[in-house]
Design a protein around this motif. Structure first.
Motif, PDB file in Angstrom:
ATOM      1  N   LYS A  87       0.500  -1.099   0.085  1.00 30.39           N
ATOM      2  CA  LYS A  87      -0.463   0.108  -0.022  1.00 30.39           C
ATOM      3  C   LYS A  87       1.124   1.162  -0.355  1.00 30.39           C
ATOM      4  O   LYS A  87       1.908   1.152   0.586  1.00 30.39           O
ATOM      5  CB  LYS A  87      -1.236  -0.527   1.153  1.00 30.39           C
ATOM      6  CG  LYS A  87      -2.338   1.198   1.610  1.00 30.39           C
ATOM      7  CD  LYS A  87      -2.420   1.372   2.769  1.00 30.39           C
ATOM      8  CE  LYS A  87      -3.785   2.545   2.216  1.00 30.39           C
ATOM      9  NZ  LYS A  87      -4.814   2.729   3.203  1.00 30.39           N
ATOM     10  N   ILE A  88       0.647   2.038  -1.198  1.00 27.03           N
ATOM     11  CA  ILE A  88       1.762   3.130  -0.940  1.00 27.03           C
ATOM     12  C   ILE A  88       0.561   4.780  -2.119  1.00 27.03           C
ATOM     13  O   ILE A  88      -0.191   4.644  -2.095  1.00 27.03           O
ATOM     14  CB  ILE A  88       2.185   3.063  -2.093  1.00 27.03           C
ATOM     15  CG1 ILE A  88       3.299   1.688  -2.567  1.00 27.03           C
ATOM     16  CG2 ILE A  88       3.608   4.171  -2.834  1.00 27.03           C
ATOM     17  CD1 ILE A  88       4.119   1.617  -1.499  1.00 27.03           C
ATOM     18  N   ALA A  89       1.139   5.531  -0.300  1.00 31.96           N
ATOM     19  CA  ALA A  89       0.120   6.982   0.075  1.00 31.96           C
ATOM     20  C   ALA A  89       1.080   7.953  -0.999  1.00 31.96           C
ATOM     21  O   ALA A  89       2.156   7.251  -0.931  1.00 31.96           O
ATOM     22  CB  ALA A  89       0.257   6.579   1.596  1.00 31.96           C
ATOM     23  N   ASP A  90       0.362   8.604  -0.979  1.00 30.34           N
ATOM     24  CA  ASP A  90       0.931   9.940  -1.884  1.00 30.34           C
ATOM     25  C   ASP A  90       1.691  10.586  -0.243  1.00 30.34           C
ATOM     26  O   ASP A  90       2.717  11.085  -0.786  1.00 30.34           O
ATOM     27  CB  ASP A  90       0.375  10.850  -1.991  1.00 30.34           C
ATOM     28  CG  ASP A  90      -0.339  10.104  -3.459  1.00 30.34           C
ATOM     29  OD1 ASP A  90       0.377   8.854  -4.058  1.00 30.34           O
ATOM     30  OD2 ASP A  90      -1.806  10.386  -4.048  1.00 30.34           O
ATOM     31  N   GLY A  91       1.122  11.013   0.304  1.00 27.25           N
ATOM     32  CA  GLY A  91       1.455  11.952   1.488  1.00 27.25           C
ATOM     33  C   GLY A  91       2.364  11.572   2.907  1.00 27.25           C
ATOM     34  O   GLY A  91       2.104   9.764   3.145  1.00 27.25           O
ATOM     35  N   PRO A  92       2.614  12.720   3.457  1.00 29.50           N
ATOM     36  CA  PRO A  92       3.963  11.444   4.216  1.00 29.50           C
ATOM     37  C   PRO A  92       2.974  11.622   5.551  1.00 29.50           C
ATOM     38  O   PRO A  92       3.739  11.142   7.223  1.00 29.50           O
ATOM     39  CB  PRO A  92       4.408  12.738   5.034  1.00 29.50           C
ATOM     40  CG  PRO A  92       4.534  14.583   4.304  1.00 29.50           C
ATOM     41  CD  PRO A  92       2.916  13.463   3.132  1.00 29.50           C
ATOM     42  N   ASP A  93       1.745  12.028   6.107  1.00 32.97           N
ATOM     43  CA  ASP A  93       1.137  11.546   7.152  1.00 32.97           C
ATOM     44  C   ASP A  93      -0.168  11.037   6.927  1.00 32.97           C
ATOM     45  O   ASP A  93      -1.643  11.139   6.640  1.00 32.97           O
ATOM     46  CB  ASP A  93       0.619  13.366   7.495  1.00 32.97           C
ATOM     47  CG  ASP A  93       1.274  14.313   7.977  1.00 32.97           C
ATOM     48  OD1 ASP A  93       2.710  14.079   8.200  1.00 32.97           O
ATOM     49  OD2 ASP A  93       0.856  15.094   7.454  1.00 32.97           O
ATOM     50  N   MET A  94       0.306   9.717   7.166  1.00 31.79           N
ATOM     51  CA  MET A  94      -0.578   8.679   7.237  1.00 31.79           C
ATOM     52  C   MET A  94      -0.447   7.127   7.792  1.00 31.79           C
ATOM     53  O   MET A  94       0.832   7.589   8.890  1.00 31.79           O
ATOM     54  CB  MET A  94      -0.390   7.375   5.588  1.00 31.79           C
ATOM     55  CG  MET A  94       1.010   6.729   5.087  1.00 31.79           C
ATOM     56  SD  MET A  94       0.900   5.526   4.234  1.00 31.79           S
ATOM     57  CE  MET A  94       2.227   4.558   4.866  1.00 31.79           C
ATOM     58  N   ALA A  95      -1.995   6.714   8.636  1.00 32.94           N
ATOM     59  CA  ALA A  95      -1.713   6.189   9.700  1.00 32.94           C
ATOM     60  C   ALA A  95      -0.960   5.722   9.800  1.00 32.94           C
ATOM     61  O   ALA A  95      -1.451   4.287   8.323  1.00 32.94           O
ATOM     62  CB  ALA A  95      -3.078   6.085  10.130  1.00 32.94           C
ATOM     63  N   PRO A  96      -0.657   4.379  10.619  1.00 34.83           N
ATOM     64  CA  PRO A  96      -0.147   3.001  11.127  1.00 34.83           C
ATOM     65  C   PRO A  96      -1.527   2.186   9.706  1.00 34.83           C
ATOM     66  O   PRO A  96      -2.173   2.062  10.314  1.00 34.83           O
ATOM     67  CB  PRO A  96       0.394   2.659  12.313  1.00 34.83           C
ATOM     68  CG  PRO A  96       0.048   4.130  13.018  1.00 34.83           C
ATOM     69  CD  PRO A  96      -0.266   4.952  11.930  1.00 34.83           C
ATOM     70  N   PRO A  97      -0.824   1.102   9.579  1.00 36.19           N
ATOM     71  CA  PRO A  97      -1.938   0.024   9.262  1.00 36.19           C
ATOM     72  C   PRO A  97      -2.300  -0.958  10.151  1.00 36.19           C
ATOM     73  O   PRO A  97      -1.997  -0.921  11.523  1.00 36.19           O
ATOM     74  CB  PRO A  97      -0.476  -1.238   8.524  1.00 36.19           C
ATOM     75  CG  PRO A  97       0.745  -0.567   9.296  1.00 36.19           C
ATOM     76  CD  PRO A  97       0.423   0.753   9.394  1.00 36.19           C
ATOM     77  N   VAL A  98      -3.809  -0.785   9.920  1.00 36.39           N
ATOM     78  CA  VAL A  98      -3.989  -2.009  10.960  1.00 36.39           C
ATOM     79  C   VAL A  98      -4.131  -3.352  10.228  1.00 36.39           C
ATOM     80  O   VAL A  98      -4.518  -3.714   9.216  1.00 36.39           O
ATOM     81  CB  VAL A  98      -6.283  -1.444  10.817  1.00 36.39           C
ATOM     82  CG1 VAL A  98      -6.387  -2.204  11.647  1.00 36.39           C
ATOM     83  CG2 VAL A  98      -5.726  -0.549  11.562  1.00 36.39           C
ATOM     84  N   CYS A  99      -3.767  -4.226  11.005  1.00 36.70           N
ATOM     85  CA  CYS A  99      -3.687  -5.865  10.866  1.00 36.70           C
ATOM     86  C   CYS A  99      -4.304  -6.676  11.514  1.00 36.70           C
ATOM     87  O   CYS A  99      -3.492  -6.953  12.752  1.00 36.70           O
ATOM     88  CB  CYS A  99      -1.419  -5.471  10.221  1.00 36.70           C
ATOM     89  SG  CYS A  99      -0.737  -5.168   9.302  1.00 36.70           S
ATOM     90  N   PRO A 100      -4.954  -6.823  11.620  1.00 37.91           N
ATOM     91  CA  PRO A 100      -6.278  -7.723  12.536  1.00 37.91           C
ATOM     92  C   PRO A 100      -6.031  -9.339  12.541  1.00 37.91           C
ATOM     93  O   PRO A 100      -6.049 -10.113  13.230  1.00 37.91           O
ATOM     94  CB  PRO A 100      -7.818  -7.736  12.901  1.00 37.91           C
ATOM     95  CG  PRO A 100      -7.575  -6.917  10.525  1.00 37.91           C
ATOM     96  CD  PRO A 100      -6.030  -6.328  10.187  1.00 37.91           C
ATOM     97  N   LYS A 101      -5.317  -9.313  10.944  1.00 37.43           N
ATOM     98  CA  LYS A 101      -5.062 -11.023  10.902  1.00 37.43           C
ATOM     99  C   LYS A 101      -3.785 -11.375  11.674  1.00 37.43           C
ATOM    100  O   LYS A 101      -3.725 -13.007  11.067  1.00 37.43           O
ATOM    101  CB  LYS A 101      -5.742 -11.328   9.435  1.00 37.43           C
ATOM    102  CG  LYS A 101      -6.670 -11.306   9.271  1.00 37.43           C
ATOM    103  CD  LYS A 101      -6.948 -11.981   7.603  1.00 37.43           C
ATOM    104  CE  LYS A 101      -8.308 -11.279   7.427  1.00 37.43           C
ATOM    105  NZ  LYS A 101      -8.762 -12.098   6.015  1.00 37.43           N
ATOM    106  N   TYR A 102      -3.086 -10.853  12.311  1.00 35.41           N
ATOM    107  CA  TYR A 102      -1.639 -10.796  12.437  1.00 35.41           C
ATOM    108  C   TYR A 102      -1.567 -10.718  13.245  1.00 35.41           C
ATOM    109  O   TYR A 102      -1.388  -9.655  14.440  1.00 35.41           O
ATOM    110  CB  TYR A 102      -1.014 -10.477  10.854  1.00 35.41           C
ATOM    111  CG  TYR A 102      -1.225 -10.971   9.389  1.00 35.41           C
ATOM    112  CD1 TYR A 102      -0.769 -12.104   9.658  1.00 35.41           C
ATOM    113  CD2 TYR A 102      -1.709  -9.735   8.624  1.00 35.41           C
ATOM    114  CE1 TYR A 102      -0.842 -12.799   7.765  1.00 35.41           C
ATOM    115  CE2 TYR A 102      -1.936 -10.559   7.776  1.00 35.41           C
ATOM    116  CZ  TYR A 102      -1.914 -11.620   7.390  1.00 35.41           C
ATOM    117  OH  TYR A 102      -2.270 -12.395   5.981  1.00 35.41           O
TER     118      TYR A 102
END
Length: 102
Positions: A87-102
């Motif tokens: 997952k590549i977002a454009d901006g520098p201010d992105m929230a950490p990923p949510v990984c509920p299965k891991y």
């Protein structure tokens, strides 16, 4: 006889089944592109097992510099990241990923 390229952790733990691992790399694309080979050698290969890699990166850093998609794709492929796990977002201010299965 030809040498066999087996990671040291896999040799040392050969009597056990290799563990499945999930690794998520989160942060700026700039540092990932420049450090992916170090991460592969010093983290991924040193752990052994069956790793599944995930990327969650910001293409643009806080200074406004943008990493080209081709550089990100090459670095991700070298690390063993599948395109579906990126997952590549454009901006520098992105929230950490949510990984509920891991």
């Amino acid at each position: 006889a030809a040498a066999v390229d087996v990671p040291v952790p896999d040799m040392l733990c050969s009597s056990f089944p290799p563990p499945n691992l999930a690794m998520c790399f989160h942060g700026g694309a700039w540092s990932f592109v420049r450090q992916h080979q170090l991460v592969k050698r010093n983290l991924v290969e040193s752990l052994g097992g069956n790793p599944t890699m995930f990327l969650h990166l910001a293409r643009k850093d806080a200074g406004g510099d943008v990493q080209p998609d081709d550089q990100l794709s090459i670095a991700a492929e070298r690390l063993g990241v599948k395109p579906a796990h990126m997952k590549i977002a454009d901006g520098p201010d992105m929230a950490p990923p949510v990984c509920p299965k891991y």
